[in-house]
Design an enzyme around this catalytic site. Structure first.
Site, PDB file in Angstrom:
ATOM      1  N   LYS A 237       0.868  -1.177   0.000  1.00 33.14           N
ATOM      2  CA  LYS A 237       0.000   0.000   0.000  1.00 33.14           C
ATOM      3  C   LYS A 237       0.906   1.229   0.000  1.00 33.14           C
ATOM      4  O   LYS A 237       1.918   1.265   0.700  1.00 33.14           O
ATOM      5  CB  LYS A 237      -0.880  -0.039   1.247  1.00 33.14           C
ATOM      6  CG  LYS A 237      -1.915   1.070   1.356  1.00 33.14           C
ATOM      7  CD  LYS A 237      -2.749   0.856   2.612  1.00 33.14           C
ATOM      8  CE  LYS A 237      -3.849   1.876   2.790  1.00 33.14           C
ATOM      9  NZ  LYS A 237      -4.657   1.592   4.014  1.00 33.14           N
TER      10      LYS A 237
ATOM     11  N   SER B 266      -9.336   1.302   3.152  1.00 35.55           N
ATOM     12  CA  SER B 266      -8.563   2.133   2.245  1.00 35.55           C
ATOM     13  C   SER B 266      -7.492   1.374   1.476  1.00 35.55           C
ATOM     14  O   SER B 266      -6.870   1.913   0.561  1.00 35.55           O
ATOM     15  CB  SER B 266      -7.912   3.279   3.028  1.00 35.55           C
ATOM     16  OG  SER B 266      -7.031   2.763   4.027  1.00 35.55           O
TER      17      SER B 266
ATOM     18  N   SER C 238      -9.517  -1.090   7.283  1.00 31.67           N
ATOM     19  CA  SER C 238      -8.939  -0.898   5.954  1.00 31.67           C
ATOM     20  C   SER C 238      -8.106  -2.044   5.428  1.00 31.67           C
ATOM     21  O   SER C 238      -7.705  -2.025   4.270  1.00 31.67           O
ATOM     22  CB  SER C 238      -8.107   0.391   5.935  1.00 31.67           C
ATOM     23  OG  SER C 238      -8.945   1.510   6.073  1.00 31.67           O
TER      24      SER C 238
END
Length: 518
Positions: A120, A195, A219
């Site tokens: 990420k 996310s 997330s």
């Protein structure tokens, strides 16, 4: 020579189109052929686990260079539609070749040697920008790796690149000013969750073997649910957050997003442990097993006690039907499943996330760590630059108006009472019913159409508010083919039990199916 070239081209075509390496027959006059062909055996790269890939790499039936090339070809072929990747390391093939040479020389750094990983894009990497998906940080290259990034490299992992995220990890849709909108590979009209939606979409689509995400409110687990994946939110203090762009350190963790429980366990082995740069990880000392893979037991649900919290189910009949089926499956696999209630549940879930309080101050500290070449130095600078997604404007400005945490009575009350209330209430439930884990849907809603709102319920708050670990595991599909996940919540540092239960459920149900990409 022409016959050899044709066979080699056929082999490469098979790798690119199917992900399979297969044995190429030799001929009587085989001395004229390159012996590299002799080693190629059947290896299905797509959906392969880390264990399977390591076996192929170690036996010489596959190289890391071939593995990386396969993933790069898939990204090139399909990511224009899914839009999950922000950055690919321009030196990734050279790195793979180096790791192949090390393996040939008898050097294997660890369990991830030669395995491609996606991060990420809020994990620091010394050799690539770390942006949080924001144009304001587009060319920001940190001075060094995040602790978890460093640990992956020490284990021999190849950092293939960086995945899109909901900018600054603010939401569940995975849209950012730098990366745009990421789409769900199971239905590209739908959200991938967030996310960490870019990481999840990339792993689900077989653009990479495994990935890392972060979880402040849900997330890691929600995108894992939406992409038919396994996601582990570790106990706060198990794995360092140093070098991860913060959202709210009181709740932030980093952890694996994988296609299987075994892959997630291998990655957790790599990232868990004490880091002096993150004082909370001192609590991990004595709480990290030699290997989490020891708990991959197919009979792990036998005699287990699972507590189902019906109050955390939502109104979607398909999600609830999948949960009821999961309960039946767990019972068939030997578990005792009982319905339980968590004391003070409504009060616990009524608390807000602390991202609205902590973000400004912790982001500013992170930006200061970037040194004199940082493109921005404060949240105020980011707002002034205008280089962020328009949907973030009100949230950024509201956070920037906070002047202090020490003088904020509401904040001080939350950090004092919320974790104590959540931990005591959950432990009362565990102890009263002698539970191994608590069960509920990861998300009470299915992936929504892009452009609309995305709900997920409030169950995702229990893990961050208590600091206890949780794992999301595939639990089936809706009638429209949308993935559904279940979540198991464990006691502090009891990841081994969660892995044991989740692995037994995975092996007993086999819900993981790859998306059909076009």
């Amino acid at each position: 020579m022409g016959k050899w070239l044709n066979k080699w081209l056929l082999l490469l075509t098979a790798i690119v189109l199917t992900g399979s390496l297969y044995a190429v027959p030799t001929e009587a006059a085989g001395n004229q052929y390159n012996p590299v062909v002799e080693r190629v055996l059947s290896v299905d790269i797509e959906e392969a686990t880390i264990f399977e890939l390591q076996h192929a790499l170690q036996s010489g039936k596959l190289t890391s260079e071939e593995l990386v090339q396969f993933y790069l070809e898939r990204i090139e072929a399909y990511d224009d539609t899914i839009n999950s990747i922000i950055t690919v390391d321009e030196d990734v093939l050279e790195e793979a070749r180096q790791l192949d040479q090390e393996r040939k020389a008898g050097i294997v750094r660890g369990s991830l040697h030669g395995i491609p990983v996606i991060l990420k894009d809020n994990y620091d990497t010394y050799d690539m920008p770390t942006t949080a998906g924001s144009l304001s940080l587009e060319n920001s290259i940190p001075l060094d790796d995040a602790y978890q990034t460093k640990r992956l490299r020490e284990e021999g992992a190849i950092i293939l690149g960086k995945a899109n995220l909901h900018e600054f990890a603010f939401g569940f849709q995975t849209i950012s000013s730098l990366g745009g909108q990421t789409y769900n590979p199971y239905d590209v009209t739908r959200y991938p969750g967030g996310s960490s939606g870019g990481t999840a979409a990339a792993v689900a689509a077989n653009f990479v073997t495994v990935g890392l995400g972060t979880d402040t409110g849900g997330s890691i687990r929600i995108p894992s649910s939406f992409n038919n994946l396994v996601g582990i939110r570790p106990t706060i203090g198990l794995a360092s957050r140093d070098g991860i762009i913060p959202l709210a350190l009181t709740q932030d963790v980093g952890g694996p997003i994988a296609r299987t429980v075994e892959d997630a366990a291998v990655v957790l082995d790599a990232i868990a442990g004490y880091d002096p740069a993150d004082p909370t990880t001192e609590n991990s000392i004595g709480n990290v097993p030699k290997t989490y893979t020891h708990y991959l037991k197919k009979n792990g649900l036998k005699k287990a006690r699972i507590g189902v919290v019906r109050e955390l189910f939502g109104n979607d009949p398909q999600v609830n039907a999948a949960m009821d089926q999961a309960i039946a499956d767990m019972e068939n696999l030997g578990a005792k499943v009982v319905e339980v209630s968590i004391p003070n549940l409504n009060q616990i879930l009524s608390y807000p996330s602390l991202s609205g309080y902590e973000f400004k101050f912790q982001l500013n500290e992170y930006l200061a760590s970037l040194g004199p070449d940082a493109p921005v130095r404060t949240l105020s600078d980011i707002i002034e630059s205008g280089k962020y997604h328009p949907s973030l404007e009100s949230g950024l400005k509201a956070r920037d108006e906070r002047e202090s945490l020490e003088d904020d009575e509401r904040y001080q009350e939350i950090i004092t009472t919320r974790p104590k209330l959540a931990q005591e209430s959950l432990m009362a439930t565990f102890n009263e019913h002698d539970l191994d884990a608590i069960f509920y849907p990861t998300s009470s809603a299915l992936p929504a159409k892009v452009g609309g709102g995305q709900g997920a319920g409030s169950a995702n708050r229990l893990s961050p508010y208590s600091g206890f670990p949780a794992i999301s595991v595939p639990a089936g599909f809706s009638a429209e083919g949308l993935p559904i996940g279940l979540e198991l919540l464990g006691k502090e540092f009891d990841e081994p039990t969660l892995i044991k239960l989740a692995y037994a459920y995975q092996e007993g149900t086999k819900h993981r199916k790859a998306p059909e990409l076009e």
